[in-house]
Design a protein around this motif. Structure first.
Motif, PDB file in Angstrom:
ATOM      1  N   GLY A 141     -41.484   0.842 -10.577  1.00 43.91           N
ATOM      2  CA  GLY A 141     -42.760   0.205 -10.202  1.00 43.91           C
ATOM      3  C   GLY A 141     -42.746  -1.312 -10.226  1.00 43.91           C
ATOM      4  O   GLY A 141     -43.624  -1.956  -9.646  1.00 43.91           O
ATOM      5  N   THR A 142     -41.769  -1.906 -10.875  1.00 47.54           N
ATOM      6  CA  THR A 142     -41.741  -3.379 -10.921  1.00 47.54           C
ATOM      7  C   THR A 142     -40.989  -3.968  -9.726  1.00 47.54           C
ATOM      8  O   THR A 142     -40.921  -5.183  -9.582  1.00 47.54           O
ATOM      9  CB  THR A 142     -41.046  -3.867 -12.206  1.00 47.54           C
ATOM     10  OG1 THR A 142     -39.736  -3.312 -12.230  1.00 47.54           O
ATOM     11  CG2 THR A 142     -41.815  -3.447 -13.443  1.00 47.54           C
ATOM     12  N   LYS A 143     -40.409  -3.106  -8.889  1.00 47.63           N
ATOM     13  CA  LYS A 143     -39.676  -3.594  -7.714  1.00 47.63           C
ATOM     14  C   LYS A 143     -40.618  -3.629  -6.505  1.00 47.63           C
ATOM     15  O   LYS A 143     -41.315  -2.640  -6.252  1.00 47.63           O
ATOM     16  CB  LYS A 143     -38.503  -2.666  -7.375  1.00 47.63           C
ATOM     17  CG  LYS A 143     -37.618  -2.324  -8.546  1.00 47.63           C
ATOM     18  CD  LYS A 143     -36.654  -3.454  -8.831  1.00 47.63           C
ATOM     19  CE  LYS A 143     -35.720  -3.069  -9.972  1.00 47.63           C
ATOM     20  NZ  LYS A 143     -34.982  -4.222 -10.476  1.00 47.63           N
ATOM     21  N   PRO A 144     -40.590  -4.705  -5.758  1.00 51.64           N
ATOM     22  CA  PRO A 144     -41.477  -4.753  -4.570  1.00 51.64           C
ATOM     23  C   PRO A 144     -41.212  -3.596  -3.595  1.00 51.64           C
ATOM     24  O   PRO A 144     -42.091  -3.178  -2.867  1.00 51.64           O
ATOM     25  CB  PRO A 144     -41.122  -6.091  -3.918  1.00 51.64           C
ATOM     26  CG  PRO A 144     -40.455  -6.883  -4.967  1.00 51.64           C
ATOM     27  CD  PRO A 144     -39.823  -5.936  -5.924  1.00 51.64           C
ATOM     28  N   ILE A 145     -39.995  -3.071  -3.643  1.00 55.42           N
ATOM     29  CA  ILE A 145     -39.641  -2.037  -2.667  1.00 55.42           C
ATOM     30  C   ILE A 145     -40.326  -0.707  -2.958  1.00 55.42           C
ATOM     31  O   ILE A 145     -40.361   0.172  -2.094  1.00 55.42           O
ATOM     32  CB  ILE A 145     -38.105  -1.847  -2.622  1.00 55.42           C
ATOM     33  CG1 ILE A 145     -37.722  -1.087  -1.356  1.00 55.42           C
ATOM     34  CG2 ILE A 145     -37.578  -1.181  -3.861  1.00 55.42           C
ATOM     35  CD1 ILE A 145     -36.266  -0.917  -1.126  1.00 55.42           C
ATOM     36  N   VAL A 146     -40.892  -0.557  -4.143  1.00 59.12           N
ATOM     37  CA  VAL A 146     -41.430   0.754  -4.507  1.00 59.12           C
ATOM     38  C   VAL A 146     -42.452   1.250  -3.467  1.00 59.12           C
ATOM     39  O   VAL A 146     -42.507   2.435  -3.136  1.00 59.12           O
ATOM     40  CB  VAL A 146     -42.026   0.743  -5.938  1.00 59.12           C
ATOM     41  CG1 VAL A 146     -43.348   0.011  -5.985  1.00 59.12           C
ATOM     42  CG2 VAL A 146     -42.186   2.154  -6.456  1.00 59.12           C
ATOM     43  N   TYR A 147     -43.217   0.317  -2.931  1.00 56.45           N
ATOM     44  CA  TYR A 147     -44.211   0.722  -1.927  1.00 56.45           C
ATOM     45  C   TYR A 147     -43.526   1.294  -0.682  1.00 56.45           C
ATOM     46  O   TYR A 147     -43.931   2.329  -0.161  1.00 56.45           O
ATOM     47  CB  TYR A 147     -45.102  -0.466  -1.546  1.00 56.45           C
ATOM     48  CG  TYR A 147     -45.904  -0.187  -0.311  1.00 56.45           C
ATOM     49  CD1 TYR A 147     -46.995   0.673  -0.352  1.00 56.45           C
ATOM     50  CD2 TYR A 147     -45.540  -0.727   0.923  1.00 56.45           C
ATOM     51  CE1 TYR A 147     -47.710   0.977   0.785  1.00 56.45           C
ATOM     52  CE2 TYR A 147     -46.249  -0.432   2.069  1.00 56.45           C
ATOM     53  CZ  TYR A 147     -47.327   0.416   1.988  1.00 56.45           C
ATOM     54  OH  TYR A 147     -48.020   0.734   3.128  1.00 56.45           O
ATOM     55  N   TYR A 148     -42.487   0.610  -0.213  1.00 61.45           N
ATOM     56  CA  TYR A 148     -41.804   1.084   1.009  1.00 61.45           C
ATOM     57  C   TYR A 148     -41.099   2.408   0.747  1.00 61.45           C
ATOM     58  O   TYR A 148     -41.030   3.268   1.623  1.00 61.45           O
ATOM     59  CB  TYR A 148     -40.810   0.025   1.506  1.00 61.45           C
ATOM     60  CG  TYR A 148     -41.508  -1.218   1.969  1.00 61.45           C
ATOM     61  CD1 TYR A 148     -42.189  -1.234   3.177  1.00 61.45           C
ATOM     62  CD2 TYR A 148     -41.523  -2.364   1.189  1.00 61.45           C
ATOM     63  CE1 TYR A 148     -42.856  -2.374   3.607  1.00 61.45           C
ATOM     64  CE2 TYR A 148     -42.199  -3.497   1.608  1.00 61.45           C
ATOM     65  CZ  TYR A 148     -42.857  -3.499   2.807  1.00 61.45           C
ATOM     66  OH  TYR A 148     -43.526  -4.620   3.222  1.00 61.45           O
ATOM     67  N   ASP A 149     -40.569   2.587  -0.472  1.00 67.21           N
ATOM     68  CA  ASP A 149     -39.914   3.848  -0.817  1.00 67.21           C
ATOM     69  C   ASP A 149     -40.915   5.004  -0.782  1.00 67.21           C
ATOM     70  O   ASP A 149     -40.586   6.113  -0.344  1.00 67.21           O
ATOM     71  CB  ASP A 149     -39.311   3.759  -2.224  1.00 67.21           C
ATOM     72  CG  ASP A 149     -38.018   2.949  -2.256  1.00 67.21           C
ATOM     73  OD1 ASP A 149     -37.481   2.657  -1.177  1.00 67.21           O
ATOM     74  OD2 ASP A 149     -37.570   2.610  -3.365  1.00 67.21           O
ATOM     75  N   LEU A 150     -42.126   4.727  -1.249  1.00 70.48           N
ATOM     76  CA  LEU A 150     -43.101   5.812  -1.400  1.00 70.48           C
ATOM     77  C   LEU A 150     -43.991   6.006  -0.182  1.00 70.48           C
ATOM     78  O   LEU A 150     -44.698   7.012  -0.078  1.00 70.48           O
ATOM     79  CB  LEU A 150     -43.988   5.544  -2.628  1.00 70.48           C
ATOM     80  CG  LEU A 150     -43.279   5.594  -3.979  1.00 70.48           C
ATOM     81  CD1 LEU A 150     -44.245   5.214  -5.102  1.00 70.48           C
ATOM     82  CD2 LEU A 150     -42.698   6.986  -4.252  1.00 70.48           C
ATOM     83  N   LYS A 151     -43.956   5.044   0.714  1.00 70.07           N
ATOM     84  CA  LYS A 151     -44.905   5.034   1.838  1.00 70.07           C
ATOM     85  C   LYS A 151     -44.989   6.395   2.547  1.00 70.07           C
ATOM     86  O   LYS A 151     -46.074   6.930   2.786  1.00 70.07           O
ATOM     87  CB  LYS A 151     -44.461   3.954   2.834  1.00 70.07           C
ATOM     88  CG  LYS A 151     -45.484   3.644   3.898  1.00 70.07           C
ATOM     89  CD  LYS A 151     -44.984   2.512   4.767  1.00 70.07           C
ATOM     90  CE  LYS A 151     -45.901   2.335   5.962  1.00 70.07           C
ATOM     91  NZ  LYS A 151     -45.376   1.381   6.925  1.00 70.07           N
ATOM     92  N   LYS A 152     -43.838   6.951   2.869  1.00 69.41           N
ATOM     93  CA  LYS A 152     -43.807   8.226   3.594  1.00 69.41           C
ATOM     94  C   LYS A 152     -44.515   9.328   2.798  1.00 69.41           C
ATOM     95  O   LYS A 152     -45.259  10.134   3.358  1.00 69.41           O
ATOM     96  CB  LYS A 152     -42.333   8.606   3.824  1.00 69.41           C
ATOM     97  CG  LYS A 152     -42.098   9.977   4.371  1.00 69.41           C
ATOM     98  CD  LYS A 152     -40.603  10.226   4.489  1.00 69.41           C
ATOM     99  CE  LYS A 152     -40.307  11.672   4.792  1.00 69.41           C
ATOM    100  NZ  LYS A 152     -38.855  11.929   4.796  1.00 69.41           N
ATOM    101  N   TYR A 153     -44.305   9.351   1.483  1.00 63.62           N
ATOM    102  CA  TYR A 153     -44.845  10.435   0.655  1.00 63.62           C
ATOM    103  C   TYR A 153     -46.334  10.256   0.387  1.00 63.62           C
ATOM    104  O   TYR A 153     -47.059  11.225   0.169  1.00 63.62           O
ATOM    105  CB  TYR A 153     -44.035  10.520  -0.647  1.00 63.62           C
ATOM    106  CG  TYR A 153     -42.556  10.607  -0.338  1.00 63.62           C
ATOM    107  CD1 TYR A 153     -42.039  11.723   0.310  1.00 63.62           C
ATOM    108  CD2 TYR A 153     -41.709   9.538  -0.589  1.00 63.62           C
ATOM    109  CE1 TYR A 153     -40.703  11.785   0.677  1.00 63.62           C
ATOM    110  CE2 TYR A 153     -40.367   9.597  -0.238  1.00 63.62           C
ATOM    111  CZ  TYR A 153     -39.875  10.713   0.403  1.00 63.62           C
ATOM    112  OH  TYR A 153     -38.564  10.776   0.784  1.00 63.62           O
TER     113      TYR A 153
END
Lengths: 908, 173
Positions: A327-339
């Motif tokens: 959750g502290t990585k900015p990428i977490v949103y892009y990783d989860l976007k699909k789900y």
């Protein structure tokens, strides 16, 4: 190199073209027709824009069997610069024939045909090369030539058969030595759909040419999949993720696709235990995301493909786990976007509960750096699952206030360490911006206020985190909406776009600056910069030839396709036409001594070729550069370019409306064509009429979308129709009866344009100039009046004056109506000038006035100190920017109108 | 959740979310064409699951004899994809290409002497300072030439540091 020659090179390098010419002539006086100096002279003449003379000079020596590498490379450079690269084929052909044992000339001949894509000749020379200079590389060139020919005509079975035989022969003779060469054999098999043979090839000895194991495994996986050998495909992908690349997502997906293809209801336990084992094996060092997101992917597929909803709770729990871990990585949103798209479909209560669980994972300690990153992810998830949709202003503002407080706290505690870095909370400000933009779109009365505040938030972000270009992208957008085009342009300049970015990102600003008289000089510079890039593309064929030389066969067709995309760029086509349209406009106003004809003579036929279709363009605009965190149902309201058809981009979340863009370009090209035709006295009436019919047809395609655009179209059509009818009357005494009606129409239309500008000049119920007004005045008044003044000046030279002895009755009537029209136009311009001058004062005064709307406005933008927002944001600066921009633009417009009036008075 | 593949020409149309970053240069078109035409196996692009460009690496193979090596020309990662090990993966792929496709002795790169963040990162990736190149960056700043030996350099001769700094003209660049 002797001193005299180096003198020429130095003069050319320092752009001393006249000096270079002098030096060339001095040498040629002593050594007549020295080939190198002649070519350098041709280059010099080209630089001096004496193109016919330059070509003549080069042609004199080019085809006499040149063999010197320097001469050949300079000739190549020269012919490329004058767009006659095909002549290099002849240069090499002649040289090679004169020196048939010279392999470099034979190769040069082959590569010259490569550059112009003359495949037939390319094939002939390749055969010749193989016969006279047998080498493996020449075999490969021949095979690649065949593939190029097949690519152009996939139905040619003869060539396909030939390429198959050639590949087999090269394989049998061990002539393939690396994967770039093997690529050709693979392509030959792919063209024929011989997947099994392709598989055997890769599995066999030749597959060893893939020296990077994962590359071979990926090819195998794809081939197994194509053949329906899903178990084998799964094994190939599994080998990659377990043995080589445990974070390679394409292989996880390949593996899962294969597993589900074998059995639509695979064992969750089996999949889960594999993933857990990868997680365990990669647990040391930096944690990899791949194995963890794979866990979510499996559950996602169990729900969406296997249709087992019972996994949903576990799915959400795994998302929480993922958030906890990453959750502290900015990428977490892009990783989860699909789900998150699954969660988005839940009820509002379920979504709120989901988000609440996420919030529990956010650190409560705002003195630690983790909190802000987690908060960013939290708010992005909130937006993404639709919990920021349809909020009341109070609800939205509550979020914004929290966001700003958190951002400010974090910024104070953890300032940027490296000047090139961003602040971790920057995305929070983008969320605040989106919320205010939502409010602006939902409530017309609050639109301006919300946008100003949104701009202030983005400016605050830009000041806090100056290297975060997302702020510049959105500030450009919002300032363009607010009518502060110069301020928008400032942020465009901060982006410092270069080279190919003029093709992909130029649309962000060009539409607006071409409509703003205060930015015309910047528009010119931008056009020049963009064309430098398009000229660069002329060198791409040289690199295709380089691919042959270096054996990079996989890049040849790819690079040629790319070259075509740039050459066929819609953006390039728009720039070409608009550059001429703007030049016409500016010449008319700024430099009355320069004959309009001179500028129109420089218009290339391609700039006004109106016979265009969507298919012939490549739309290379990059639409994915700005970050968005919107839900799937979100649609960006169309950004209406009030008062003129957008020249560059009609964009929404889903993409661009390529048909409308093409229609608009067609309309603009027809206008340019009409102007060019008017400038050419040889144009027949029939030609004028035919183009006018095209104009009408193009308008039919565009009209009906916007009232002001429709008015502009009608006005424009009237202007050119009037010209053609008057021409007919003067030359053939036809259409006498129509003329009075046309004059009447055009006066009516003009008055409508004036009224439309007056009615919408200020923003609803305020003293502020409508953000779109300046754009509208340029598009609907200045530009068409420029055409009108040009057409009337042409008519004026054809029409007998009042004092002329030889004149007909209808000439007198025509002259009277002509003068009446001019008077109406001059009066109309004056009325707009009056409006502008008055409102310029109003704008200044409004800062201190207490009228209701202004008071409301200023209370909102900062005087209410109870709001934490007001302490952070400088909305006054935003307002001042809008005012300054508007004032400067209005001042320029007023100058233009002054010139316009004077111009009309001169032709009275 | 990253996919790494070969860099293709069309990536030039969509690499803006990486290249708009302050420190990333957008070169002239011939620059990219030269790299694509000459060293296609040393150019890689990383994409996230949504197909969004995350970062890329551009490299080349050069040198003579035991100086034949892979060179990192550009390595860049978009701000939102930093600190997840992406640079490490991209470097690994270039090293693999330098070793298995080009059969080089080592991989090298140049970094500003003042860029301690990058220097530390490359140290972690196994790179050591081979030499200092004086005034390499437009005469304003020195560069550190950092190297990592590949298996072909069995004795690791390529990474033995030079005792004295060199000028760009003497650096055999």
């Amino acid at each position: 190199m002797n001193n005299k020659l180096s003198g020429i090179y130095q003069a050319l390098e320092s752009h001393n073209h006249k000096g270079a010419l002098k030096l060339c002539n001095a040498i040629l006086a002593k050594k007549k027709n020295d080939p190198l100096v002649m070519v350098l002279k041709a280059i010099t003449l080209q630089k001096l824009n004496e193109i016919p003379e330059a070509i003549k000079t080069a042609d004199q020596v080019a085809f006499s069997g040149q063999t010197h590498e320097t001469i050949l490379s300079n000739l190549n450079y020269f012919y490329k610069s004058v767009d006659q690269i095909e002549k290099m084929c002849k240069v090499y052909e002649i040289s090679y024939k004169a020196n048939p044992k010279d392999e470099s000339l034979a190769k040069g001949t082959f590569l010259s045909y490569v550059k112009v894509r003359d495949f037939k000749q390319q094939q002939q020379v390749a055969i010749d090369l193989n016969k006279n200079f047998p080498k493996p590389l020449h075999n490969l060139w021949y095979l690649m030539t065949l593939l190029s020919m097949i690519n152009k005509d996939p139905t040619n079975k003869l060539l396909v058969g030939l390429s198959q035989k050639m590949s087999e022969k090269l394989a049998a003779e061990n002539k393939f030595t690396n994967s770039e060469e093997l690529f050709m054999y693979e392509t030959v098999l792919d063209i024929q759909g011989k997947v099994e043979e392709h598989l055997q090839l890769i599995k066999g000895k030749l597959g060893d040419l893939y020296t990077v194991p994962t590359e071979r495994l990926k090819v195998l996986g794809a081939l197994y999949t194509q053949l329906g050998h899903h178990a084998d495909a799964a094994e190939a992908y599994k080998e990659i993720i377990t043995k080589y690349e445990p974070d390679e997502w394409s292989c996880y997906m390949g593996y899962f696709d294969s597993i589900w293809a074998i059995n639509n209801s695979p064992s969750y336990q089996d999949l889960s235990s594999l993933i857990k084992s990868i997680q365990s094996e990669t647990s040391t060092g930096r944690p990899l995301r791949g194995p963890y997101i794979a866990e979510i992917e499996v559950l996602y597929r169990m729900i969406t493909v296997t249709k087992q909803d019972s996994f949903y709770e576990q799915f959400k729990a795994t998302i929480f786990e993922y958030f906890k871990r990453f959750g502290t990585k900015p990428i977490v949103y892009y990783d989860l976007k699909k789900y998150l798209s699954l969660v988005e479909k839940d009820t509002k209560e379920q979504k709120s509960a989901f988000l609440e669980e996420i919030f529990k994972l956010v650190s409560t300690d705002n003195t630690k750096p983790d909190r802000i990153s987690q908060l960013c992810a939290y708010y992005k998830i909130q937006r993404s699952i639709g919990l920021q949709s349809n909020l009341s202003e109070t609800e939205a503002r509550a979020i914004i206030d929290v966001i700003l407080q958190e951002y400010n706290t974090n910024k104070t505690l953890f300032p940027i360490q490296q000047s090139s870095e961003r602040l971790p909370g920057d995305d929070l400000l983008l969320i605040a911006y989106f919320l205010l933009a939502d409010l602006a779109n939902a409530n017309a009365d609050r639109k301006l206020l919300c946008l100003v505040e949104a701009a202030a938030i983005l400016e605050y972000g830009f000041a806090s985190s100056p290297k975060n270009f997302q702020f510049n992208l959105y500030l450009m957008q919002i300032y363009n909406r607010l009518g502060a085009f110069q301020k928008a342009f400032h942020h465009f300049e901060v982006l410092n776009i270069k080279n190919i970015q003029w093709d992909t990102l130029g649309h962000l600003m060009m539409d607006h600056i071409t409509r703003n008289p205060a930015l015309f000089s910047e528009t010119y510079k931008s056009f020049e910069k963009s064309f430098k890039f398009y000229v660069e593309n002329d060198s791409t064929p040289d690199f295709v030839a380089e691919c042959y030389k270096k054996g990079s066969f996989s890049k040849i067709l790819e690079m040629q396709k790319f070259q075509d995309k740039v050459a066929k760029s819609h953006q390039k086509a728009v720039y070409s036409t608009e550059r001429q349209m703007l030049a016409f406009l500016v010449f008319r106003h700024k430099n009355l001594t320069t004959p309009q004809k001179t500028q129109l003579d420089t218009v290339l036929p391609s700039d006004h070729d109106a016979d265009i279709t969507v298919e012939q363009f490549s739309f290379n605009q990059d639409l994915g550069v700005a970050d968005t965190f919107h839900p799937s149902t979100y649609t960006t309201p169309a950004i209406t370019t009030f008062g003129s058809t957008s020249l560059f981009l009609n964009q929404n979340e889903a993409g661009i409306d390529t048909q409308t863009l093409t229609n608009t370009l067609q309309y603009r090209r027809i206008l340019l064509k009409l102007l060019v035709q008017v400038s050419n006295t040889a144009t027949t009436l029939d030609q004028h009429t035919a183009t006018q019919t095209l104009l009408k047809e193009s308008i039919d395609k565009l009209s009906g979308k916007n009232q002001i655009d429709d008015l502009l179209f009608a006005f424009t059509l009237d202007i050119f129709t009037l010209y053609i009818n008057i021409l007919d009357l003067i030359k053939n005494t036809n259409g006498k009866d129509n003329i009075p009606e046309l004059f009447k129409n055009i006066i009516n239309r003009f008055n409508q344009v004036i009224k439309s500008i007056q009615d919408s000049f200020v923003y609803s119920n305020s003293t502020f100039v409508n953000p779109n007004s300046t754009r509208q005045i340029t598009a609907t008044l200045i530009e068409p009046l420029t055409w009108l003044s040009y057409l009337l000046s042409e008519i004026n030279t054809l029409m007998p004056s009042k004092k002329a002895k030889k004149k007909e009755e209808h000439h007198v009537q025509l002259r009277n109506e002509y003068e009446a029209l001019i008077q109406v136009v001059v009066d109309g311009c004056a009325s707009i000038q009056l409006l502008i001058t008055g409102k310029q004062l109003d704008q200044q005064l409004s800062i201190t006035t207490d009228d209701q709307s202004t008071a409301k406005y200023y209370q909102f933008i900062g005087l209410d100190t109870a709001k934490p927002l007001s302490a952070l944001l400088n909305t006054n600066n935003v307002v001042k920017s809008i005012q300054d921009d508007t004032r400067q633009c209005l001042s320029e417009i007023s100058n233009y109108l002054t010139t316009m009036k004077s111009h009309f008075n001169q032709i009275k | 959740m990253t996919t790494i593949r070969r860099f293709v020409c069309d990536d030039l149309f969509k690499f803006n979310s990486i290249n708009l970053d302050f420190l990333t240069e957008t070169y002239y078109l011939p620059f990219y064409c030269q790299y694509l035409a000459s060293w296609p196996s040393l150019l890689s692009m990383a994409e996230d699951v949504n197909g969004r460009p995350m970062g890329y690496i551009l490299g080349k193979a050069e040198g003579e004899g035991e100086n034949w090596h892979g060179h990192v020309t550009a390595l860049t990662v978009a701000p939102e994809y930093r600190r997840i090990g992406l640079a490490d993966r991209l470097m690994h792929i270039l090293e693999e290409g330098s070793e298995k496709v080009h059969n080089g002795y080592f991989v090298d790169l140049f970094v500003r002497k003042s860029n301690s963040l990058a220097i530390n990162m490359y140290n972690k990736f196994g790179y050591t300072v081979y030499r200092t190149v004086i005034g390499y960056y437009s005469g304003d700043e020195d560069a550190l030439d950092m190297r990592k030996a590949l298996p072909r350099d069995v004795e690791k001769k390529s990474i033995i540091p030079l005792k004295h700094p060199v000028y760009p003209t003497d650096a055999d660049l």
